[in-house]
Motif scaffolding. Sequence first.
Motif, PDB file in Angstrom:
ATOM      1  N   UNK A   8       0.881  -1.173   0.000  1.00 40.72           N
ATOM      2  CA  UNK A   8       0.000   0.000   0.000  1.00 40.72           C
ATOM      3  C   UNK A   8       0.909   1.209   0.000  1.00 40.72           C
ATOM      4  N   UNK A   9       1.131   1.805  -1.170  1.00 42.20           N
ATOM      5  CA  UNK A   9       2.101   2.890  -1.289  1.00 42.20           C
ATOM      6  C   UNK A   9       3.486   2.324  -1.029  1.00 42.20           C
ATOM      7  N   UNK A  10       4.226   2.962  -0.117  1.00 40.87           N
ATOM      8  CA  UNK A  10       5.561   2.480   0.239  1.00 40.87           C
ATOM      9  C   UNK A  10       5.521   1.549   1.442  1.00 40.87           C
ATOM     10  N   UNK A  11       4.330   1.233   1.926  1.00 46.10           N
ATOM     11  CA  UNK A  11       4.178   0.393   3.116  1.00 46.10           C
ATOM     12  C   UNK A  11       3.502  -0.919   2.758  1.00 46.10           C
ATOM     13  N   UNK A  12       3.380  -1.772   3.759  1.00 49.07           N
ATOM     14  CA  UNK A  12       2.598  -2.994   3.631  1.00 49.07           C
ATOM     15  C   UNK A  12       1.375  -2.840   4.523  1.00 49.07           C
ATOM     16  N   UNK A  13       0.277  -3.470   4.143  1.00 46.85           N
ATOM     17  CA  UNK A  13      -0.963  -3.315   4.901  1.00 46.85           C
ATOM     18  C   UNK A  13      -1.764  -4.606   4.912  1.00 46.85           C
ATOM     19  N   UNK A  14      -2.647  -4.689   5.891  1.00 45.10           N
ATOM     20  CA  UNK A  14      -3.588  -5.801   6.000  1.00 45.10           C
ATOM     21  C   UNK A  14      -4.979  -5.186   6.097  1.00 45.10           C
ATOM     22  N   UNK A  15      -5.879  -5.664   5.297  1.00 40.44           N
ATOM     23  CA  UNK A  15      -7.277  -5.220   5.413  1.00 40.44           C
ATOM     24  C   UNK A  15      -7.948  -6.057   6.489  1.00 40.44           C
ATOM     25  N   UNK A  16      -8.594  -5.390   7.413  1.00 44.98           N
ATOM     26  CA  UNK A  16      -9.269  -6.099   8.502  1.00 44.98           C
ATOM     27  C   UNK A  16     -10.724  -6.312   8.085  1.00 44.98           C
ATOM     28  N   UNK A  17     -11.171  -7.542   8.014  1.00 50.56           N
ATOM     29  CA  UNK A  17     -12.541  -7.819   7.588  1.00 50.56           C
ATOM     30  C   UNK A  17     -13.584  -7.126   8.478  1.00 50.56           C
ATOM     31  N   UNK A  18     -14.675  -6.698   7.866  1.00 48.33           N
ATOM     32  CA  UNK A  18     -15.742  -5.991   8.580  1.00 48.33           C
ATOM     33  C   UNK A  18     -16.260  -6.810   9.760  1.00 48.33           C
ATOM     34  N   UNK A  19     -16.358  -8.120   9.600  1.00 47.26           N
ATOM     35  CA  UNK A  19     -16.864  -8.967  10.682  1.00 47.26           C
ATOM     36  C   UNK A  19     -15.930  -8.898  11.895  1.00 47.26           C
ATOM     37  N   UNK A  20     -14.615  -8.920  11.662  1.00 49.24           N
ATOM     38  CA  UNK A  20     -13.653  -8.829  12.763  1.00 49.24           C
ATOM     39  C   UNK A  20     -13.771  -7.479  13.462  1.00 49.24           C
ATOM     40  N   UNK A  21     -13.955  -6.409  12.699  1.00 54.61           N
ATOM     41  CA  UNK A  21     -14.128  -5.084  13.295  1.00 54.61           C
ATOM     42  C   UNK A  21     -15.416  -5.017  14.103  1.00 54.61           C
TER      43      UNK A  21
END
Length: 77
Positions: A8-21
Motif C-alpha cells: 500500500x504505497x511504500x508500506x505494507x498493509x492488512x485489510x481487517x474484515x468488517x466482521x472482525x471489526x
Amino acid sequence: MIVQIKKWGNSLAVRIPAKALSISGLGEGSWLEVNSLKGEILLKESKPKVKYTLEQMFDGYDENSFEPNQEDKRLAL
C-alpha cells in the motif's frame, strides 16, 4: 480469518474484515497498539498519547492552596 499482507504505497498493509471489526467494536479512526513477536503481530485497542502545553497542565492550579508534604519541606532546606 485469513488475510494477506499487500503493498500500500511504500508500506505494507492488512485489510481487517468488517466482521472482525464488528466483533471487536473497533472501526475507522480507532487507535491501536502494535506489538510484534516472531511470526505474530498483535493489535490491541489503545488511546493516543495526548501532549499538553505547560499552560494546560497548570490550568486551574492555585498556588495559594498548595501545602508542601514532608519531602517538599525537606528539599526546601
